[in-house]
Write an enzyme that holds these catalytic residues in place. Sequence first.
Site, mmCIF file in Angstrom:
data_model
loop_
_atom_site.group_PDB
_atom_site.id
_atom_site.type_symbol
_atom_site.label_atom_id
_atom_site.label_comp_id
_atom_site.label_asym_id
_atom_site.label_seq_id
_atom_site.Cartn_x
_atom_site.Cartn_y
_atom_site.Cartn_z
ATOM 1 N N LYS A 1 0.809 -1.157 0.038
ATOM 2 C CA LYS A 1 -0.054 0.063 -0.027
ATOM 3 C C LYS A 1 0.954 1.263 0.029
ATOM 4 C CE LYS A 1 -1.952 2.683 2.653
ATOM 5 N NZ LYS A 1 -2.082 3.920 1.750
ATOM 6 N N GLU B 1 9.301 2.136 10.731
ATOM 7 C CA GLU B 1 10.418 3.280 10.868
ATOM 8 C C GLU B 1 9.746 4.303 10.704
ATOM 9 O OE1 GLU B 1 12.404 5.766 9.929
ATOM 10 O OE2 GLU B 1 12.394 5.460 7.757
ATOM 11 N N CYS C 1 12.979 11.733 7.132
ATOM 12 C CA CYS C 1 12.734 11.296 8.379
ATOM 13 C C CYS C 1 14.362 11.413 9.053
ATOM 14 C CB CYS C 1 12.642 9.901 8.798
ATOM 15 S SG CYS C 1 13.460 8.737 7.812
ATOM 16 N N GLU D 1 8.573 16.601 15.894
ATOM 17 C CA GLU D 1 8.751 16.514 14.468
ATOM 18 C C GLU D 1 8.062 17.574 13.539
ATOM 19 O OE1 GLU D 1 9.998 12.762 11.454
ATOM 20 O OE2 GLU D 1 8.136 12.868 12.056
HETATM 21 O O1 TXE Z 1 1.793 10.076 7.444
HETATM 22 P P1 TXE Z 1 1.201 8.576 7.937
HETATM 23 P P2 TXE Z 1 1.337 11.188 7.434
HETATM 24 C C1 TXE Z 1 5.986 12.071 9.596
HETATM 25 C C2 TXE Z 1 5.866 13.510 9.818
HETATM 26 C C3 TXE Z 1 4.660 13.971 9.321
HETATM 27 C C4 TXE Z 1 3.478 12.848 10.148
HETATM 28 C C5 TXE Z 1 2.081 12.238 9.517
HETATM 29 O O2 TXE Z 1 6.091 14.062 10.886
HETATM 30 O O3 TXE Z 1 3.996 15.106 9.518
HETATM 31 O O4 TXE Z 1 4.355 11.648 9.983
HETATM 32 O O5 TXE Z 1 2.293 12.392 8.290
HETATM 33 C C6 TXE Z 1 -0.663 4.913 5.897
HETATM 34 N N1 TXE Z 1 -2.956 2.091 9.560
HETATM 35 N N2 TXE Z 1 6.400 11.242 8.588
HETATM 36 O O6 TXE Z 1 -0.143 11.288 8.118
HETATM 37 O O7 TXE Z 1 -0.236 8.649 8.313
HETATM 38 C C7 TXE Z 1 -0.835 5.795 4.938
HETATM 39 O O8 TXE Z 1 -1.862 5.560 4.173
HETATM 40 C C8 TXE Z 1 -2.364 1.724 8.378
HETATM 41 C C9 TXE Z 1 7.380 10.506 8.873
HETATM 42 O O9 TXE Z 1 1.024 11.646 5.992
HETATM 43 O O10 TXE Z 1 2.086 7.894 8.922
HETATM 44 C C10 TXE Z 1 0.611 5.810 4.328
HETATM 45 O O11 TXE Z 1 0.536 5.014 3.444
HETATM 46 N N3 TXE Z 1 -1.753 2.499 7.681
HETATM 47 C C11 TXE Z 1 7.642 9.510 7.785
HETATM 48 C C12 TXE Z 1 1.480 5.604 5.471
HETATM 49 O O12 TXE Z 1 0.678 4.947 6.547
HETATM 50 C C13 TXE Z 1 -1.971 3.794 7.709
HETATM 51 C C14 TXE Z 1 7.406 9.682 6.570
HETATM 52 C C15 TXE Z 1 2.046 6.834 6.237
HETATM 53 O O13 TXE Z 1 1.286 7.751 6.478
HETATM 54 C C16 TXE Z 1 -2.812 4.249 9.099
HETATM 55 C C17 TXE Z 1 5.936 10.354 6.297
HETATM 56 C C18 TXE Z 1 -3.706 3.307 9.675
HETATM 57 N N4 TXE Z 1 -4.371 3.759 10.722
HETATM 58 C C19 TXE Z 1 5.590 11.150 7.478
HETATM 59 N N5 TXE Z 1 -2.991 5.577 8.730
HETATM 60 C C20 TXE Z 1 9.131 8.738 7.923
HETATM 61 N N6 TXE Z 1 9.334 8.259 8.799
HETATM 62 O O14 TXE Z 1 10.054 9.244 6.858
HETATM 63 C C21 TXE Z 1 -2.207 6.082 7.662
HETATM 64 N N7 TXE Z 1 -1.585 4.830 7.234
#
Ligand code: TXE
Length: 491
Positions: free
Chosen positions: A182, A257, A291, A393
């Site tokens: 996904k 991660e 990140c 963050e």
């Molecule tokens: O990421 P999400 P978001 C951090 C960064 C950002 C914050 C939120 O601070 O502002 O996270 O970002 C899927 N069950 N990073 O909300 O939601 C979603 O569809 C299963 C750090 O955009 O974590 C996507 O495919 N999956 C980071 C993936 O999770 C779920 C990179 C990541 O999205 C879900 C990005 C659920 N309940 C943001 N909810 C890094 N570590 O590099 C969402 N997803």
Amino acid sequence: MPVDQQMDWRSNKILNFIGGELVEPVGGRYFDNIEPATGQPFALIPDSDEQDLERAVSAARAAFPGWRDTSPTQRAQIMNRLADLIEARMDEFIAAESRDNGKPESLAAAVDIPRGAANFRAFANMAEKFGGERFEKEQSSSYVLRTPIGVVSTISPWNLPLLLFTWKLAPALAAGNCVIAKPSEVTPMTAYMLSTLVNEAGFPPGVLNVIHGAGAKIGAAITAHPDIPAISFTGGTATGLAIYQAAAPNLKKVSLELGGKNPTIVFDDADFDIAVAGAKNAAFANQGQICLCGSRLFVHESIYDRFKQAFLEQVGDITIGDPQQTDTQHGAMVSEDHMEKVLSYIELAQQEGGTLLAGGQRRRLAGRCREGYFIEPTVFENLPSDCRTNQEEIFGPVVSLIPFSSEQQVLEMANSTSYGLAASVWTQDQQRAKRMAEKIDSGIVWINCWNLRDLDTPFGGMKKSGLGREGTWDAMHFFTQQKTVTTPKEQ
Ligand code: TXE
């Protein structure tokens, strides 16, 4: 295939890839895919639900015995072919990644797409050389088999869309698993493009399935599904915690991660020019949306003023612009929501007493990008180490300059957040570098460099930055089970 810009954008439908076929979501629902540099929709994304997931799980389960029994060499050949196919369409992938994410095409060309393809090559190589240990004792001979888990899932984010998508897929496939992948709904395009090449590469139907949709809906359904015993996730810490909890009742294996609030630490004996350029890159690469980005910049007090001046000069030289233009170094934030989040942190930093040294505004460009989500590279100082700006963050182009007087003091500040992903230390004193590396609470420490990645090395964080490690060896471990086989020795 990639979007035809001449057509009505609503006919540009991304499709799921299930059982070797590109298919519409069963429920027939879609939502808009927005180009962040323009703020305009340009494609439709499937709003998949449990019905799509059930199809994918059935296809993956049916494909598993065959894929498990395929030789590592055959698996490697198919994966290398997929890398070839991506590379043959390099320009299309670069344009699509930049359009979907807002990052400069030059960055997608230098990093995202070549690495996206290279991940398949790296793990194709691992498929052929990965094996278990042997133990010879007086009374017994044992060896460890590493067998695939079955149907596994990867959930990836939007900041490095193809790169992180394939970074997870490739080890899962190399180890002999069937995958339900996904990608982020914010940046689905290159994952979709990849799915159109899977059959041509030679993957049997059902081995690799790609489902698009909202995290809270299809992501949550994947996490809860009883027939998906392992999930590799990269994303925000809050989502990672939700996944961890949802996975617990089924005792799923999870690799998480998550976020970071990484320190860049510059000592007075650092190579000054290299440190300034390195700190700038660490703070602002990919608009600060990695990140690993160094969002807290600690500088020894004896060089603080000189460093600040040189740093600000370099920040002032960053070219903000249309991601399609070759001289653009700083593109758009990934979405309007994310831009608003980052702008709210810039406001918070000012409320917390920070002095704004550079940037701080949404940048309105002319022409095609006038509605785009651009934020200027932003620098603050005078913020206490324990304020929210320096603890949470932000994940954007915002860096906080903090002076320090001693190793002990900077270590305490560096380790004071709930995160522990990466750090970079700039010094020419090897002993000091060693001391710092041992004492910083983070999964990765770079000395006199930033984001210099050897794919074989473990990658991941401590504390709220995650659970488990990725990297060629670690990811192969994650996606396999160990089986110990023992025979007695002749007495
Ligand atoms: O990421 P999400 P978001 C951090 C960064 C950002 C914050 C939120 O601070 O502002 O996270 O970002 C899927 N069950 N990073 O909300 O939601 C979603 O569809 C299963 C750090 O955009 O974590 C996507 O495919 N999956 C980071 C993936 O999770 C779920 C990179 C990541 O999205 C879900 C990005 C659920 N309940 C943001 N909810 C890094 N570590 O590099 C969402 N997803």
